[in-house]
Design a protein around this motif. Sequence first.
Motif, PDB file in Angstrom:
ATOM      1  N   THR A 207     -22.794 -20.666  48.046  1.00 16.57           N
ATOM      2  CA  THR A 207     -22.034 -20.563  46.981  1.00 16.57           C
ATOM      3  C   THR A 207     -22.783 -20.489  45.782  1.00 16.57           C
ATOM      4  OG1 THR A 207     -20.254 -21.835  48.294  1.00 16.57           O
ATOM      5  CG2 THR A 207     -20.026 -21.545  45.894  1.00 16.57           C
ATOM      6  N   ALA A 208     -22.415 -19.557  44.840  1.00 15.78           N
ATOM      7  CA  ALA A 208     -23.132 -19.691  43.684  1.00 15.78           C
ATOM      8  C   ALA A 208     -22.366 -18.996  42.474  1.00 15.78           C
ATOM      9  CB  ALA A 208     -24.522 -18.698  43.928  1.00 15.78           C
ATOM     10  N   PHE A 209     -22.822 -19.131  41.334  1.00 16.55           N
ATOM     11  CA  PHE A 209     -22.018 -18.588  40.070  1.00 16.55           C
ATOM     12  C   PHE A 209     -22.659 -17.676  39.433  1.00 16.55           C
ATOM     13  CE2 PHE A 209     -21.522 -23.204  41.127  1.00 16.55           C
ATOM     14  CZ  PHE A 209     -20.322 -23.397  41.470  1.00 16.55           C
ATOM     15  N   ASN A 210     -21.943 -16.611  39.042  1.00 12.55           N
ATOM     16  CA  ASN A 210     -22.426 -15.642  38.355  1.00 12.55           C
ATOM     17  C   ASN A 210     -21.338 -14.780  37.616  1.00 12.55           C
ATOM     18  OD1 ASN A 210     -24.490 -13.678  37.071  1.00 12.55           O
ATOM     19  ND2 ASN A 210     -25.494 -13.479  39.188  1.00 12.55           N
ATOM     20  N   SER A 211     -21.717 -13.889  36.863  1.00 11.54           N
ATOM     21  CA  SER A 211     -20.816 -12.876  36.191  1.00 11.54           C
ATOM     22  C   SER A 211     -20.641 -11.961  37.202  1.00 11.54           C
ATOM     23  CB  SER A 211     -21.098 -12.281  34.974  1.00 11.54           C
ATOM     24  OG  SER A 211     -22.388 -11.498  35.055  1.00 11.54           O
ATOM     25  N   LEU A 212     -19.742 -10.929  36.871  1.00  8.05           N
ATOM     26  CA  LEU A 212     -19.400  -9.860  38.081  1.00  8.05           C
ATOM     27  C   LEU A 212     -20.654  -8.706  37.982  1.00  8.05           C
ATOM     28  CD1 LEU A 212     -15.633  -9.192  37.628  1.00  8.05           C
ATOM     29  CD2 LEU A 212     -16.818 -10.684  38.981  1.00  8.05           C
ATOM     30  N   TYR A 213     -21.000  -8.383  36.625  1.00  8.28           N
ATOM     31  CA  TYR A 213     -22.102  -7.564  36.368  1.00  8.28           C
ATOM     32  C   TYR A 213     -23.319  -8.354  36.809  1.00  8.28           C
ATOM     33  CZ  TYR A 213     -25.535  -4.552  33.936  1.00  8.28           C
ATOM     34  OH  TYR A 213     -26.706  -3.683  33.758  1.00  8.28           O
ATOM     35  N   GLY A 214     -23.626  -9.467  36.567  1.00 11.29           N
ATOM     36  CA  GLY A 214     -24.960  -9.969  36.975  1.00 11.29           C
ATOM     37  C   GLY A 214     -25.148 -10.165  38.550  1.00 11.29           C
TER      38      GLY A 214
END
Length: 337
Positions: A207-214
Amino acid sequence: MKQTISLVIASVLTLLFSVQAIGAGPLHTFKIASLAPEGSVWVNSFKEFAEEVSSGTNGEVTFRIYPGGVMGDDRAMYRKMRVGQLHGGGFTMTGIAEIVPDFRIMAIPFLFRSYEEVDQVSASLQPLLKQRFSEQGLQLLAMTEVGFVYTFSTRPQLSISDLQQSKVWAPPEDPLTAAFLSELQISPITLSIPDVLSSLQTGLIDTAFNSLYGSIVLQWFTKASHVTDQPFGYAYGAFIMSDRAMAGLSEEQSGIIQKAAEKYFPELIQKTRDSNHESRDVLLKQGVTFEETTAEIITTLEGHRDDAIARVRGKSFSEEAYQIVQSALNQYRAKGN
């Protein structure tokens, strides 16, 4: 005859010195590093900014960019700035907040409801943040943006219990995320951004957190194809340079850099938002699944956020910064926005 020879020698010397002057190159070449990958909207926009500065200064001020983390993570980049190997960089919020803690204030999970709120708070914080960077011998030339970040995982995250049973990533030295996850009884696995993709591949994290583009430019979505369709938080960064590097510039040259930054970096923020919007369709076409959540879960998470803030307030960021954020949000929301 002697006079003629003297004139010829003088002419040759003048020509040689002229050629040397033409080929002398720029007076100031600034080395700038970033974790942003080559070809991304962030690097492309920086190159446009650099070209305008070079043109405006007749080639006397140029920038050499090292993208894609080739100069190391944020910590390594900052160390190289301290010893003069780099003159500036595009830093993530978590990386540079080790030096300027108030810079992390807008990364509080579930803080913002819209980009309009982000813009209101960012504008209110700018004077304080510029002061905080100046106290560290740094110039905050512009804010940058990653955008709203989502929870990417290798399997659906439909409840808080699902998240608690996951191997969750968090950036190192990120007390806001750490405090929030602690309230959820989650012990995250801390990794630098360049290590996340390989860790998703090996199963060290899921599980990780990022923007859609990122998630596209860093290819995280290829290993974590389930997205909880509710922003976890807001991610951003800064383009900064050292006072020492800028000290040799003339007032006119400094003004040209500032003017170009005021032109290109707001444009970059809009381009980033456009890219994030377009990325949803791209991800859907690539087989990524957007998982619905509920209002009840969001309310519960916001309660944990408030508990986390109570733990770090005045420690991980100043009370002054927190009050500026709350005042700006309250003013904006009071207008019925």
